[in-house]
Design a protein around this motif. Structure first.
Motif, PDB file in Angstrom:
ATOM      1  N   ALA A 130       0.847  -1.195   0.000  1.00 32.93           N
ATOM      2  CA  ALA A 130       0.000   0.000   0.000  1.00 32.93           C
ATOM      3  C   ALA A 130       0.879   1.241   0.000  1.00 32.93           C
ATOM      4  O   ALA A 130       1.951   1.262   0.612  1.00 32.93           O
ATOM      5  CB  ALA A 130      -0.929   0.014   1.206  1.00 32.93           C
ATOM      6  N   ASN A 131       0.423   2.275  -0.695  1.00 32.04           N
ATOM      7  CA  ASN A 131       1.147   3.546  -0.722  1.00 32.04           C
ATOM      8  C   ASN A 131       1.099   4.245   0.629  1.00 32.04           C
ATOM      9  O   ASN A 131       2.042   4.910   1.043  1.00 32.04           O
ATOM     10  CB  ASN A 131       0.563   4.463  -1.791  1.00 32.04           C
ATOM     11  CG  ASN A 131       1.289   4.329  -3.118  1.00 32.04           C
ATOM     12  OD1 ASN A 131       2.491   4.551  -3.188  1.00 32.04           O
ATOM     13  ND2 ASN A 131       0.567   3.932  -4.156  1.00 32.04           N
ATOM     14  N   LEU A 171      -7.499   1.066   6.323  1.00 36.87           N
ATOM     15  CA  LEU A 171      -7.369   1.143   4.871  1.00 36.87           C
ATOM     16  C   LEU A 171      -8.033  -0.059   4.213  1.00 36.87           C
ATOM     17  O   LEU A 171      -8.730   0.077   3.200  1.00 36.87           O
ATOM     18  CB  LEU A 171      -5.884   1.205   4.487  1.00 36.87           C
ATOM     19  CG  LEU A 171      -5.555   1.611   3.049  1.00 36.87           C
ATOM     20  CD1 LEU A 171      -6.032   3.023   2.753  1.00 36.87           C
ATOM     21  CD2 LEU A 171      -4.053   1.501   2.802  1.00 36.87           C
ATOM     22  N   ALA A 172      -7.828  -1.236   4.775  1.00 37.58           N
ATOM     23  CA  ALA A 172      -8.416  -2.461   4.213  1.00 37.58           C
ATOM     24  C   ALA A 172      -9.932  -2.438   4.287  1.00 37.58           C
ATOM     25  O   ALA A 172     -10.616  -2.972   3.409  1.00 37.58           O
ATOM     26  CB  ALA A 172      -7.862  -3.676   4.947  1.00 37.58           C
ATOM     27  N   GLN A 173     -10.465  -1.804   5.338  1.00 38.14           N
ATOM     28  CA  GLN A 173     -11.915  -1.763   5.511  1.00 38.14           C
ATOM     29  C   GLN A 173     -12.570  -0.679   4.661  1.00 38.14           C
ATOM     30  O   GLN A 173     -13.636  -0.894   4.077  1.00 38.14           O
ATOM     31  CB  GLN A 173     -12.250  -1.545   6.985  1.00 38.14           C
ATOM     32  CG  GLN A 173     -11.877  -2.729   7.871  1.00 38.14           C
ATOM     33  CD  GLN A 173     -12.103  -2.437   9.350  1.00 38.14           C
ATOM     34  OE1 GLN A 173     -12.270  -1.276   9.758  1.00 38.14           O
ATOM     35  NE2 GLN A 173     -12.106  -3.479  10.166  1.00 38.14           N
ATOM     36  N   LYS A 174     -11.912   0.491   4.584  1.00 38.15           N
ATOM     37  CA  LYS A 174     -12.530   1.631   3.922  1.00 38.15           C
ATOM     38  C   LYS A 174     -12.140   1.766   2.448  1.00 38.15           C
ATOM     39  O   LYS A 174     -12.934   2.227   1.630  1.00 38.15           O
ATOM     40  CB  LYS A 174     -12.168   2.920   4.671  1.00 38.15           C
ATOM     41  CG  LYS A 174     -12.681   2.945   6.106  1.00 38.15           C
ATOM     42  CD  LYS A 174     -12.182   4.168   6.857  1.00 38.15           C
ATOM     43  CE  LYS A 174     -12.647   4.159   8.304  1.00 38.15           C
ATOM     44  NZ  LYS A 174     -12.113   5.321   9.073  1.00 38.15           N
ATOM     45  N   LYS A 175     -10.896   1.389   2.117  1.00 29.52           N
ATOM     46  CA  LYS A 175     -10.431   1.502   0.729  1.00 29.52           C
ATOM     47  C   LYS A 175      -9.651   0.249   0.327  1.00 29.52           C
ATOM     48  O   LYS A 175      -8.442   0.290   0.084  1.00 29.52           O
ATOM     49  CB  LYS A 175      -9.532   2.736   0.574  1.00 29.52           C
ATOM     50  CG  LYS A 175     -10.237   4.060   0.777  1.00 29.52           C
ATOM     51  CD  LYS A 175      -9.274   5.224   0.547  1.00 29.52           C
ATOM     52  CE  LYS A 175      -9.966   6.571   0.701  1.00 29.52           C
ATOM     53  NZ  LYS A 175      -9.011   7.698   0.474  1.00 29.52           N
ATOM     54  N   PRO A 176     -10.332  -0.894   0.258  1.00 33.78           N
ATOM     55  CA  PRO A 176      -9.619  -2.147  -0.059  1.00 33.78           C
ATOM     56  C   PRO A 176      -8.938  -2.122  -1.422  1.00 33.78           C
ATOM     57  O   PRO A 176      -7.941  -2.814  -1.628  1.00 33.78           O
ATOM     58  CB  PRO A 176     -10.735  -3.204  -0.010  1.00 33.78           C
ATOM     59  CG  PRO A 176     -12.005  -2.444  -0.187  1.00 33.78           C
ATOM     60  CD  PRO A 176     -11.771  -1.103   0.451  1.00 33.78           C
TER      61      PRO A 176
END
Length: 335
Positions: A72-73, A81-86
Motif C-alpha cells: 500500500a502507498n 485502509l483495508a476496511q474503507k479503501k480495499p
C-alpha cells in the motif's frame, strides 16, 4: 500519553529529556488494547531521510491457503485502509514453494509508481523478505514503512514479525528473544500450564476448548447470534487434572466473563479429565455464572456423569449450537 511511541530528535542532548518522559509512560496505539502498555524500553536508531515510503507485509492467508503479499502507498493504519479503501491495497498470492518472479516485482513497482531504475534493488529487497518469512516460520512479517532513501536503497524503517508457535522448536534464537513483559498475566499463567490463552477487547463469553478450530467454530456461531467472545483458553494436550483446574480458574475469575462454553473433542485429552478439572476449580473458587459443557469423544459419558453428580449450575449439550443457545438463554435469566 505518547500515542505513536515515536519521537524524532535533532540534538543529541534531547535524547535524555525525551527518554525520561517516555519511560514509565503508558503507550496506547492500535496494536495495544485500550489500557495500553507501560514503556520499559526505548530503542534509539539513526534517522534516515527518505524520498518515498510505503507499506509491505507477508501474511499467511488461511482462506486461500497461501502466502499473501500486501502493498500500500499509505503507511497509516492498514486495518482502516483495508476496511474503507480495499482497492488501495495490492494483493499478490504465492504458493509455499512458489518464487517471486520479475513480473511480480514489476507489478509492485507499477502499483507504487516507483522509478524503473529502482527495480533491481526492489526485487532483491522483496525476495529477501520472502525468504526470511519462510525460513523463520513466520505468520506475519510487516514492514511499515519501507523507505526509499536518497541514494535509492530500500530500507525497513520499522518491522513486526509474528511466529508460528508450533515451529518455535526450530528457532531457539527466536525463543530467547521472548519477553514476558509483552504478555498479560493470564497469558503467562496459562503458558506455565502448557496452554494458550487469549483475550479480546469486546465480548462477555469465555471459551474453553482443546483446539483453535473448536474455538473458531463457537466464536463464529456466537457472532451469528449477536454475541461476542471475551477470551478463550486452549487446553489442547492437557493430561494433568491439576493444571487443567488451574487454567480454568483464569477464565472463571475474569471479570469480563459472564458465561462460559466448554467445547471438548476428546481423544488424547480425555473428557473426564476436563470434567474433573472443572469440579476441582469450582470447589475452590465457586461459580456464579452459567457454564455449558459440550463433550464429544473419549469418556464423554463419564464426563457428563461427573458434572451431574455435583450440585453446581452446570449445563450440558450435545452440539456446539445447542451449547451456545443454552448459554445465551442462561445468561439472560442470570441478568
Amino acid at each position: 500519553q505518547h500515542i505513536t511511541g515515536i519521537e524524532q530528535i535533532k540534538k543529541l542532548k534531547d535524547i535524555k529529556i525525551i527518554a525520561s518522559k517516555m519511560l514509565g509512560d503508558t503507550l496506547v496505539t492500535p496494536q495495544t488494547n485500550s489500557k495500553g502498555k507501560l514503556v520499559s524500553k526505548i530503542y534509539v536508531e539513526e534517522f534516515l531521510p527518505t524520498k518515498r515510503s510505503f507499506y509491505l507485509s507477508f501474511v499467511i492467508n488461511r482462506i486461500h491457503a497461501c502466502i499473501s503479499l500486501l502493498i500500500a502507498n499509505m503507511t497509516d493504519n492498514i486495518v482502516d485502509l483495508a476496511q474503507k479503501k480495499p482497492e488501495s491495497i495490492l494483493r499478490l498470492n504465492f504458493e509455499l514453494n512458489q518464487k517471486i518472479k520479475s513480473q511480480d516485482v514489476q507489478q509492485i513497482s507499477t502499483f507504487l509508481n516507483l522509478p524503473q531504475e529502482s527495480l533491481p534493488k526492489l526485487k532483491t529487497f522483496v525476495q529477501n523478505l520472502y525468504k526470511a518469512f519462510i525460513a523463520l516460520d513466520a505468520t506475519m512479517l510487516e514492514i511499515n514503512p519501507v523507505g526509499l532513501t536518497i541514494d535509492d536503497q530500500f530500507v525497513a524503517l520499522d518491522a513486526k514479525i509474528s511466529f508460528d508457535d508450533n515451529a518455535l522448536f526450530r528457532h531457539p534464537d527466536v525463543v530467547q528473544m521472548h519477553d514476558d513483559y509483552e504478555a498479560s498475566e493470564n497469558v503467562l499463567k496459562a503458558a506455565k500450564c502448557g496452554f494458550k490463552y487469549r483475550e479480546f477487547e469486546d465480548g462477555n463469553i469465555g471459551l474453553i476448548v482443546n483446539g483453535d478450530g473448536l474455538a473458531l467454530a463457537v466464536h463464529d456461531y456466537l457472532i451469528q447470534k449477536q454475541a461476542k467472545t471475551a477470551c478463550y483458553l486452549n487446553i489442547k494436550g492437557g493430561v494433568d487434572e491439576d493444571k487443567i483446574a488451574q487454567s480454568l480458574k483464569i477464565m472463571m475469575t475474569n471479570p469480563k466473563v459472564e458465561g462460559i462454553i466448554i467445547n471438548i473433542l476428546g481423544g488424547f485429552l480425555r473428557c473426564n479429565l476436563v470434567a474433573d478439572g472443572i469440579v476441582s476449580a469450582v470447589n475452590e473458587i465457586g461459580l456464579n455464572i452459567p457454564l455449558v459443557a459440550r463433550f464429544e469423544g473419549t469418556n464423554k459419558e463419564t464426563a457428563k456423569e461427573i458434572l451431574e453428580q455435583h450440585h453446581f449450575p452446570f449445563l450440558t449439550a450435545d452440539t456446539l449450537q445447542e451449547a451456545t443457545l443454552k448459554l445465551l438463554e442462561a445468561m439472560k435469566e442470570n441478568d
